[in-house]
Design a protein around this motif. Structure first.
Motif, short mmCIF file in Angstrom:
data_model
loop_
_atom_site.label_atom_id
_atom_site.label_comp_id
_atom_site.label_asym_id
_atom_site.label_seq_id
_atom_site.Cartn_x
_atom_site.Cartn_y
_atom_site.Cartn_z
N MET A 132 0.85 -1.17 0.00
CA MET A 132 0.00 0.00 0.00
C MET A 132 0.89 1.24 0.00
N GLN A 133 0.56 2.18 -0.88
CA GLN A 133 1.27 3.45 -0.96
C GLN A 133 0.36 4.52 -0.39
N LEU A 134 0.82 5.23 0.64
CA LEU A 134 0.04 6.32 1.22
C LEU A 134 0.29 7.58 0.41
N ILE A 135 -0.78 8.33 0.16
CA ILE A 135 -0.71 9.51 -0.69
C ILE A 135 -0.84 10.77 0.16
N HIS A 136 -0.01 11.76 -0.14
CA HIS A 136 -0.12 13.07 0.54
C HIS A 136 0.24 14.16 -0.45
N THR A 137 -0.55 15.21 -0.47
CA THR A 137 -0.26 16.40 -1.25
C THR A 137 -0.56 17.64 -0.43
N THR A 138 0.23 18.69 -0.64
CA THR A 138 -0.05 19.96 0.02
C THR A 138 -1.12 20.75 -0.74
N ASN A 139 -1.58 20.21 -1.88
CA ASN A 139 -2.61 20.87 -2.69
C ASN A 139 -4.03 20.54 -2.22
N ALA A 140 -4.13 19.83 -1.11
CA ALA A 140 -5.40 19.53 -0.47
C ALA A 140 -5.17 19.65 1.04
N PRO A 141 -6.24 19.82 1.81
CA PRO A 141 -6.06 19.97 3.25
C PRO A 141 -5.38 18.75 3.88
N ALA A 142 -4.52 19.02 4.84
CA ALA A 142 -3.88 17.92 5.57
C ALA A 142 -4.93 17.18 6.39
N PRO A 143 -4.75 15.89 6.58
CA PRO A 143 -5.70 15.13 7.40
C PRO A 143 -5.83 15.74 8.80
N GLY A 144 -7.04 15.73 9.32
CA GLY A 144 -7.30 16.26 10.64
C GLY A 144 -7.32 15.20 11.71
N GLY A 145 -6.84 14.02 11.38
CA GLY A 145 -6.84 12.91 12.32
C GLY A 145 -5.85 11.86 11.86
N HIS A 146 -6.01 10.66 12.37
CA HIS A 146 -5.10 9.56 12.08
C HIS A 146 -5.54 8.82 10.81
N TYR A 147 -5.31 9.44 9.66
CA TYR A 147 -5.64 8.84 8.37
C TYR A 147 -4.83 9.52 7.28
N SER A 148 -4.84 8.95 6.09
CA SER A 148 -4.13 9.51 4.94
C SER A 148 -5.13 10.14 3.98
N GLN A 149 -4.66 11.06 3.16
CA GLN A 149 -5.53 11.66 2.16
C GLN A 149 -6.03 10.60 1.18
N ALA A 150 -5.18 9.62 0.91
CA ALA A 150 -5.56 8.51 0.02
C ALA A 150 -4.55 7.40 0.18
N SER A 151 -4.91 6.25 -0.32
CA SER A 151 -3.97 5.13 -0.41
C SER A 151 -4.16 4.47 -1.77
N ARG A 152 -3.03 4.05 -2.32
CA ARG A 152 -3.05 3.33 -3.59
C ARG A 152 -2.67 1.90 -3.29
N VAL A 153 -3.54 1.00 -3.72
CA VAL A 153 -3.32 -0.43 -3.53
C VAL A 153 -3.49 -1.09 -4.90
#
Length: 125
Positions: free
Chosen positions: A1-22
């Motif tokens: 699983m690849q966790l996805i993060h971009t500064t072009n969307a709001p940062a997560p407000g809790g214990h989760y990722s913006q997206a995951s690629r599987v």
């Protein structure tokens, strides 16, 4: 699983990722209407919907997906009576592409009025 993060969307407000690629699929977290550059949420519902969808597009792009790759969305509205406005903006955003969709009226944390999450298939890229 690849966790996805971009500064072009709001940062997560809790214990989760913006997206995951599987494998060939991307699963996004629900994207709210916060402008990531200012941290502000529009006071107008239509603008909040637009920002939420813009954030969704940014997270998908970071994962290598595009709007046309989306196969399913789940949409959450705090006021289901706002569905017509939401649907107009959603239709304008997706254009001729019509992924499967579920829309629910529900209470959202943080005072937000809309949240949109998606599943995208990127296997043929």
């Amino acid at each position: 699983m690849q966790l996805i993060h971009t500064t072009n969307a709001p940062a997560p407000g809790g214990h989760y990722s913006q997206a995951s690629r599987v494998g060939d699929f991307v699963f996004t977290a629900g994207q709210i209407g916060v402008d990531p550059s200012t941290g502000e949420t529009p006071s107008d519902f239509r603008e909040e919907v637009r920002q939420s969808l813009k954030n969704l597009k940014a997270v998908l792009a970071e994962s290598g997906a595009e709007i046309g790759d989306v196969v399913r969305t789940m949409c959450l509205l705090t006021d289901i009576e706002s569905f017509a406005i939401f649907n107009e903006e959603y239709a304008a955003f997706f254009g001729d592409h019509k992924p499967a969709r579920s829309t629910f009226g529900i209470a959202l944390a943080g005072g937000f009025t809309v949240e949109v999450e998606a599943i995208a298939f990127v296997g043929d890229k």
